[in-house]
Design a protein around this motif. Structure first.
Motif, mmCIF file in Angstrom:
data_model
loop_
_atom_site.group_PDB
_atom_site.id
_atom_site.type_symbol
_atom_site.label_atom_id
_atom_site.label_comp_id
_atom_site.label_asym_id
_atom_site.label_seq_id
_atom_site.Cartn_x
_atom_site.Cartn_y
_atom_site.Cartn_z
ATOM 1 N N ARG A 316 0.659 -1.227 -0.519
ATOM 2 C CA ARG A 316 0.013 0.084 -0.054
ATOM 3 C C ARG A 316 0.429 1.156 -0.172
ATOM 4 N NH1 ARG A 316 -2.846 -1.816 3.698
ATOM 5 N NH2 ARG A 316 -3.971 -2.271 2.997
ATOM 6 N N LEU A 317 1.821 1.436 0.560
ATOM 7 C CA LEU A 317 2.885 1.881 1.245
ATOM 8 C C LEU A 317 3.476 2.529 0.012
ATOM 9 C CD1 LEU A 317 3.918 1.507 4.456
ATOM 10 C CD2 LEU A 317 3.192 3.562 3.897
ATOM 11 N N TYR A 318 3.683 1.731 -1.110
ATOM 12 C CA TYR A 318 4.418 1.940 -2.330
ATOM 13 C C TYR A 318 3.595 1.620 -3.609
ATOM 14 C CZ TYR A 318 8.166 0.773 -5.788
ATOM 15 O OH TYR A 318 9.022 0.241 -7.058
ATOM 16 N N GLN A 319 2.126 1.721 -3.519
ATOM 17 C CA GLN A 319 1.866 1.866 -4.498
ATOM 18 C C GLN A 319 1.472 3.252 -3.890
ATOM 19 O OE1 GLN A 319 -1.652 -1.217 -5.809
ATOM 20 N NE2 GLN A 319 0.264 -2.759 -5.029
ATOM 21 N N TYR A 320 0.882 3.679 -3.277
ATOM 22 C CA TYR A 320 0.620 5.301 -3.110
ATOM 23 C C TYR A 320 1.757 6.576 -2.900
ATOM 24 C CZ TYR A 320 -3.513 3.695 -0.067
ATOM 25 O OH TYR A 320 -4.319 3.916 -0.037
ATOM 26 N N ALA A 321 3.054 5.945 -3.283
ATOM 27 C CA ALA A 321 4.374 6.439 -3.188
ATOM 28 C C ALA A 321 3.935 6.926 -5.399
ATOM 29 C CB ALA A 321 5.536 6.581 -3.468
ATOM 30 N N HIS A 322 4.337 5.296 -5.608
ATOM 31 C CA HIS A 322 4.312 5.416 -6.940
ATOM 32 C C HIS A 322 3.234 6.313 -7.528
ATOM 33 C CE1 HIS A 322 3.477 3.006 -10.730
ATOM 34 N NE2 HIS A 322 4.897 3.001 -10.717
ATOM 35 N N ASN A 323 2.090 5.891 -7.218
ATOM 36 C CA ASN A 323 0.364 6.588 -7.678
ATOM 37 C C ASN A 323 0.972 8.187 -8.015
ATOM 38 O OD1 ASN A 323 -0.733 4.123 -7.754
ATOM 39 N ND2 ASN A 323 -2.352 4.820 -6.625
ATOM 40 N N GLU A 324 1.994 8.861 -7.248
ATOM 41 C CA GLU A 324 1.553 10.145 -7.119
ATOM 42 C C GLU A 324 2.879 10.449 -8.201
ATOM 43 O OE1 GLU A 324 2.684 13.724 -3.276
ATOM 44 O OE2 GLU A 324 3.266 11.639 -3.447
ATOM 45 N N VAL A 325 4.091 9.694 -7.794
ATOM 46 C CA VAL A 325 5.425 9.691 -9.004
ATOM 47 C C VAL A 325 4.099 9.509 -9.988
ATOM 48 C CG1 VAL A 325 7.630 9.249 -9.954
ATOM 49 C CG2 VAL A 325 6.916 9.571 -7.380
ATOM 50 N N THR A 326 4.089 8.972 -10.502
ATOM 51 C CA THR A 326 3.508 8.508 -12.031
ATOM 52 C C THR A 326 2.230 9.920 -12.361
ATOM 53 O OG1 THR A 326 2.063 7.318 -11.670
ATOM 54 C CG2 THR A 326 4.210 6.213 -11.949
ATOM 55 N N HIS A 327 1.512 10.372 -11.668
ATOM 56 C CA HIS A 327 0.961 11.438 -11.606
ATOM 57 C C HIS A 327 0.980 12.533 -11.715
ATOM 58 C CE1 HIS A 327 -3.286 13.373 -10.975
ATOM 59 N NE2 HIS A 327 -2.240 14.257 -10.730
ATOM 60 N N ASN A 328 2.328 12.798 -11.318
ATOM 61 C CA ASN A 328 2.420 14.292 -11.137
ATOM 62 C C ASN A 328 3.904 14.003 -12.257
ATOM 63 O OD1 ASN A 328 0.570 14.859 -8.983
ATOM 64 N ND2 ASN A 328 2.757 14.621 -7.304
ATOM 65 N N GLU A 396 8.940 13.665 -6.734
ATOM 66 C CA GLU A 396 9.677 12.911 -5.564
ATOM 67 C C GLU A 396 7.696 12.673 -4.608
ATOM 68 O OE1 GLU A 396 12.239 13.288 -4.157
ATOM 69 O OE2 GLU A 396 13.473 14.956 -4.792
ATOM 70 N N SER A 397 8.327 11.515 -4.184
ATOM 71 C CA SER A 397 7.084 11.192 -3.120
ATOM 72 C C SER A 397 7.986 10.388 -1.479
ATOM 73 C CB SER A 397 5.729 10.140 -3.382
ATOM 74 O OG SER A 397 5.284 10.536 -3.138
ATOM 75 N N TYR A 398 6.628 11.015 -1.378
ATOM 76 C CA TYR A 398 6.978 10.659 0.479
ATOM 77 C C TYR A 398 6.494 9.682 1.036
ATOM 78 C CZ TYR A 398 8.297 8.057 4.784
ATOM 79 O OH TYR A 398 8.728 7.328 6.002
ATOM 80 N N VAL A 399 6.078 8.674 1.347
ATOM 81 C CA VAL A 399 4.500 7.749 1.579
ATOM 82 C C VAL A 399 4.786 7.265 3.059
ATOM 83 C CG1 VAL A 399 2.081 6.620 1.932
ATOM 84 C CG2 VAL A 399 2.998 7.739 -0.323
ATOM 85 N N GLY A 400 4.123 8.197 4.401
ATOM 86 C CA GLY A 400 4.509 6.707 5.425
ATOM 87 C C GLY A 400 3.708 8.001 6.465
ATOM 88 N N LYS A 401 2.618 7.126 7.497
ATOM 89 C CA LYS A 401 2.025 6.732 8.423
ATOM 90 C C LYS A 401 2.706 7.822 9.414
ATOM 91 C CE LYS A 401 -2.274 3.857 8.190
ATOM 92 N NZ LYS A 401 -3.111 3.527 8.572
ATOM 93 N N LEU A 402 2.081 9.000 9.518
ATOM 94 C CA LEU A 402 2.573 9.322 10.921
ATOM 95 C C LEU A 402 2.660 8.450 11.497
ATOM 96 C CD1 LEU A 402 3.618 12.523 12.193
ATOM 97 C CD2 LEU A 402 1.719 12.493 12.935
ATOM 98 N N GLY A 403 4.020 8.358 12.900
ATOM 99 C CA GLY A 403 3.548 7.243 13.585
ATOM 100 C C GLY A 403 3.808 5.809 13.188
ATOM 101 N N GLY A 404 3.649 5.562 12.132
ATOM 102 C CA GLY A 404 4.199 4.164 11.405
ATOM 103 C C GLY A 404 5.065 3.552 11.682
ATOM 104 N N HIS A 405 4.814 2.495 11.231
ATOM 105 C CA HIS A 405 6.150 1.828 10.902
ATOM 106 C C HIS A 405 7.276 1.711 10.055
ATOM 107 C CE1 HIS A 405 9.024 -1.903 11.959
ATOM 108 N NE2 HIS A 405 8.581 -2.546 10.661
ATOM 109 N N GLU A 406 6.642 1.454 8.812
ATOM 110 C CA GLU A 406 7.849 2.378 7.318
ATOM 111 C C GLU A 406 7.006 3.150 6.661
ATOM 112 O OE1 GLU A 406 9.762 -2.034 6.870
ATOM 113 O OE2 GLU A 406 7.894 -2.314 6.192
ATOM 114 N N GLY A 407 8.414 3.187 5.737
ATOM 115 C CA GLY A 407 8.116 4.393 4.770
ATOM 116 C C GLY A 407 8.243 3.667 3.408
ATOM 117 N N VAL A 408 7.515 4.618 2.202
ATOM 118 C CA VAL A 408 8.802 4.484 0.958
ATOM 119 C C VAL A 408 8.503 5.866 0.694
ATOM 120 C CG1 VAL A 408 8.132 3.493 -1.196
ATOM 121 C CG2 VAL A 408 7.592 2.122 0.386
ATOM 122 N N LYS A 409 10.090 5.847 -0.241
ATOM 123 C CA LYS A 409 10.212 6.986 -0.518
ATOM 124 C C LYS A 409 11.329 6.669 -2.561
ATOM 125 C CE LYS A 409 12.785 11.332 -1.409
ATOM 126 N NZ LYS A 409 13.401 11.377 -2.897
#
Length: 438
Positions: A316-328, A396-409
């Motif tokens: 989920r983290l990866y796909q949200y970041a990928h969506n942002e990079v490709t959309h923008n 650019e894109s970074y996606v990680g929940k505030l206080g979450g375990h991991e994130g994706v850039k």
């Protein structure tokens, strides 16, 4: 040649295997990774053409900004203006050379050893002088004030000789004493950064070829890291493969150590450590490379360390970041304004939009450059402008929940052309993180 082959056939054969004729267009350059070894059948980078282009760009912008001359002390600025490459990282923190570049007239480079290769063979430099006064307390000691005064008099004499009575001069970052010494010479000082930024923002096809060479080196480093990503390797050991690829490929340095794994991927911008990477971890990095010819590759990817499959949340983290990079990235085109990019940007789902990267997009050339396009949280910093053919823009894109375990850039690098945008970064995204429905 077979006796049955006609002269016309032979000509056609040679044309098929000949290099693309120069000068190239930006569109052609975007798809080429040039060789750097001597070859007979492929086009090389026309480095003298590139040097002339850059110096002419800078002089055009100096005139547009009302500068009679610039005094350059930053080694990347000096390389942009002339091609000189000399102890770059050293001179980032200890000024040991400088350049006097008038809007019209001779280009004068000051070097402690003028006979060496740094500038002696460059057509972009008219004179190399050895009466250098390094602008550093390290060299001058308690005589630093005297050295700065003498240096300012040296610069004033060049302005008087080559600037036709004009005294508005662009200067780069210096310590207070050199700046004050110039002011005492009745020179009108202004920041050279604006003229430099607007010169450097528009790349020539040759610059794009150099950038593609750096990207190829960076992607070699990515492959080495991907192949060496195993349970038990440390972050620093893994990151060393990117550095090795850059040095072996003729590159310069990497701006930062942005590689993190597991829980260290959230929040972002934690540098590589001795943490042991374990099976199931995400490993995220930003190459930030200044490679061959001092051109940048700024690409980010995230890997999953096996054995095993990534979790639903990792996908989920990866796909949200990928969506942002490709959309923008799809928004990029000549003429679009920074405000339009801001307004039409990708919006992350609720809960995944509290931590963003410091900017949505930025320019790239010899390292990070103008412009910067911000997210809403930093809208007070926003300034407008528009994209032009020849700009290189990193998305650019970074996606990680505030206080979450991991994130994706994630990050990709694009060239703006007359007809749209071409993605220069070709390294693939991770099928294992994209293929699962979320």
């Amino acid at each position: 040649m077979d006796a049955r082959t006609s002269v016309n056939d032979a000509t056609d054969y040679s044309k098929r295997f000949a290099a693309k004729p120069l000068p190239l267009t930006l569109e052609q350059a975007a798809w080429m990774t040039p060789p750097t070894q001597l070859v007979d059948t492929e086009g090389m980078i026309d480095v003298p053409r590139m040097r002339r282009y850059r110096q002419n760009r800078l002089r055009e912008q100096m005139k547009a900004h009302g500068l009679a001359a610039v005094i350059l002390t930053d080694p990347l600025s000096i390389r942009y203006a002339t091609g000189v490459r000399n102890c770059t990282l050293f001179q980032m923190h200890i000024h040991a050379g400088y350049l006097f570049l008038p809007a019209e007239g001779p280009v004068i480079y000051f070097d402690s050893e003028p006979g060496r290769e740094t500038g002696a063979q460059l057509e972009t430099i008219d004179e190399i002088r050895d009466d250098l006064l390094p602008l550093s307390y390290m060299f001058a000691g308690y005589r630093h004030q005297d050295w700065c005064t003498t240096w300012a008099q040296q610069m004033k004499a060049l302005v008087d000789e080559h600037c036709g009575g004009e005294t508005r001069i662009g200067v780069e970052r210096t310590a207070p004493l050199p700046h004050q010494a110039l002011e005492k010479q009745s020179l009108i000082l202004t920041d050279a950064g604006e003229a430099l930024a607007h010169a450097r923002k528009i790349k020539s096809p040759e610059e794009i070829l150099c950038m593609n060479q750096t990207i190829a080196v960076a992607e070699d480093g990515m492959t080495r890291m991907r192949n060496n990503l195993v349970n038990g390797i440390t972050e620093q050991e893994l990151w060393s493969h990117m550095w090795a690829a850059n040095i072996e490929g003729g590159g310069e340095w990497i701006d930062y150590r942005l590689l993190a794994s597991g829980e260290r991927t959230n929040p972002w911008q934690q540098e590589a450590s001795s943490r042991t990477i374990r099976a199931g971890d995400l490993v995220v990095f930003d190459c930030g490379m200044v490679g061959p010819w001092s051109y940048g590759a700024d690409i980010s990817r995230a890997y999953h360390c096996g054995p095993g499959r990534p979790t639903d949340e990792q996908c989920r983290l990866y796909q949200y970041a990928h969506n942002e990079v490709t959309h923008n990235g799809a928004l990029l085109r000549p003429g679009i304004s920074f405000r339009e990019l801001f307004d039409q940007r990708y919006r992350q789902p609720e809960g995944y939009n509290d931590q963003t990267y410091p900017c949505m997009m930025h320019g790239l050339g010899m390292a990070d450059e103008y412009p910067v396009i911000y997210y809403p949280a930093d809208e007070q910093f926003h300034y407008d402008g528009h994209l032009e053919p020849g700009m290189v823009i990193c998305v650019e894109s970074y996606v990680g929940k505030l206080g979450g375990h991991e994130g994706v850039k994630l990050e990709d690098q694009y060239l703006i052309t007359d007809t749209g945008a071409v993605c220069l970064s070709r390294y693939p995204f991770e099928d294992a993180l994209l293929s699962r429905e979320i």
